[in-house]
Scaffold this active site. Structure first.
Site, short mmCIF file in Angstrom:
data_model
loop_
_atom_site.label_atom_id
_atom_site.label_comp_id
_atom_site.label_asym_id
_atom_site.label_seq_id
_atom_site.Cartn_x
_atom_site.Cartn_y
_atom_site.Cartn_z
N ASP A 196 -20.63 -8.17 -3.33
CA ASP A 196 -21.70 -7.71 -4.37
C ASP A 196 -21.53 -8.39 -5.55
O ASP A 196 -22.55 -8.83 -6.43
CB ASP A 196 -21.39 -6.20 -4.49
CG ASP A 196 -22.41 -5.54 -5.83
OD1 ASP A 196 -23.42 -5.36 -5.51
OD2 ASP A 196 -21.67 -5.39 -6.76
N GLU B 122 -22.83 -8.27 2.34
CA GLU B 122 -22.01 -8.26 1.13
C GLU B 122 -20.60 -8.80 1.74
O GLU B 122 -19.81 -9.50 0.83
CB GLU B 122 -21.95 -6.84 0.41
CG GLU B 122 -23.10 -6.68 -0.18
CD GLU B 122 -22.87 -5.24 -0.98
OE1 GLU B 122 -23.93 -5.30 -2.20
OE2 GLU B 122 -22.62 -4.52 -0.73
#
Lengths: 246, 246
Positions: free
Chosen positions: B65, B133
């Site tokens: 992220d 992610e």
């Protein structure tokens, strides 16, 4: 570009020390000077490029903030193997808190480099952190991730990030050490003196003695920080003897 | 490490295709295999390393992220010179929206690689984005920022990020094109056919004809996407003739 060159020239004339001071902070010579000029131009200057886009440090903050978050995320991932996603997020937000970023900007005296039409005394406290973020953004865009990562390690992680403190295991090494001395009937003394040396910024040195023997020394930009640093060093020297409070 | 090796071995035995499929997605051979195994291990497997730390993809999401945010921040800084900090933040949140990340994960069929004790049909929709992610996090930790940045460009920015669309200037190229055809009394036809070829995932191709002449072709994982892609290509071919709605 010609406009940027004009600003650059006016800057060099008005403040010949800008790039000299900057080099001191960065530890290298900037490649793209205009990025750093932008990083220290306040919106009150009301400067626009040839396309009418504002030239000031605010957009660079966006990049710097993202780079700080990335570098610190990777660092915490490695250093805190037991922490889950939520825990790591919380730890990161302590490192990049507004308050901490303001301290970092103050420490480097970034406000001394800023160009503004508003008197500097009128700025709020957040300008220090904003300038720090903008500088990190400029470093990334000028020199790439590796350089930016190194700067964040040198200026943020190595001197300021302590996993134990972040995890709330140790609030203050000084109080831990004093508690231990009192319990063990050891005498202790923090000898503090100003020791600015060749730095521009005021510095303090501390000699910590236990039972009249110097056990550690430290130097920092405030008395409190220097004492804490010296206490931490002493703590690690004596840690087998000091019961850890978790 | 021995534990990781065990998992690695059991993984290779049970699913010899894991690293083969992974290599296809990554475009390179992983260096640290254990990172990718982690990136595709669901918490339900309940695996711990020798220090008792959970081995699953959740912590890697934190790193991925952060890397997505950093790479996209730098990209938007360069591409949207007129946008202020707030505007850039809003644009980034569109690119890394939960919905978009889920689409990216689905596109790569990452769920096909995950190891879990829960039936895959029981996962919610967010697992696709979470795996995406985590994969980005593993790439960063395995190969560094440059590689990770390249992956994000190849998989996210180049195929999916369109500044005009993000800025809300163009909602759908298809509707724009149809509107223009109707206004100009041009006929148009989207010929769609399944064209999975050698891909594992279902693909569709589209031929877009205007006035019975093929003006663009496109291929994607859904009919809608393929039509939009073909429309966008036609749009750029005809853009001088098509009045832009801002």
């Amino acid at each position: 570009m010609s406009l940027i060159r004009n600003i650059l020239n006016s800057r060099s004339n008005e403040d010949g020390n800008f790039f000299l001071n900057l080099k001191e902070i960065l530890g290298y010579k900037p490649k793209s000077k205009s990025l750093y000029i932008k990083a220290f131009t306040h919106r009150s200057m009301n400067i626009k490029d040839n396309d009418g886009n504002a030239i000031n440090y605010e957009r660079l903050e966006f990049v710097g903030d993202a780079m700080l978050s990335a570098v610190i995320a990777a660092y915490l991932f490695e250093q805190v193997p037991h922490g889950d996603e939520g825990y790591l997020t919380k730890m990161r937000s302590k490192v990049v808190s507004r308050e901490h970023l303001n301290e970092l900007g103050k420490e480097l005296n970034l406000i001394g480099l800023v160009k503004s039409k508003i008197p500097k005394s009128n700025f709020g406290n957040n300008i220090h952190g904003n300038l720090f973020e903008a500088l990190v953004g400029a470093i990334y865009l000028d020199k790439g991730y590796k350089f930016c990562e190194r700067f964040i390690y040198e200026r943020v992680i190595n001197p300021h990030v302590d996993i134990e403190t972040l995890e709330g295991k140790v609030i203050s090494y000084k109080s831990l050490l004093i508690e231990w001395c009192q319990k063990e009937k050891n005498t202790f003394d923090y000898e503090v003196y100003e020791d600015t040396g060749r730095d521009e910024l005021k510095h303090f040195s501390v000699k910590l003695s236990i039972n009249n023997k110097v056990v550690s020394k430290a130097r920092a930009t405030s008395k409190k920080k220097a004492e804490e640093k010296a206490s931490k060093r002493a703590f690690f020297a004596f840690q087998k003897q000091i019961a850890r409070r978790t």
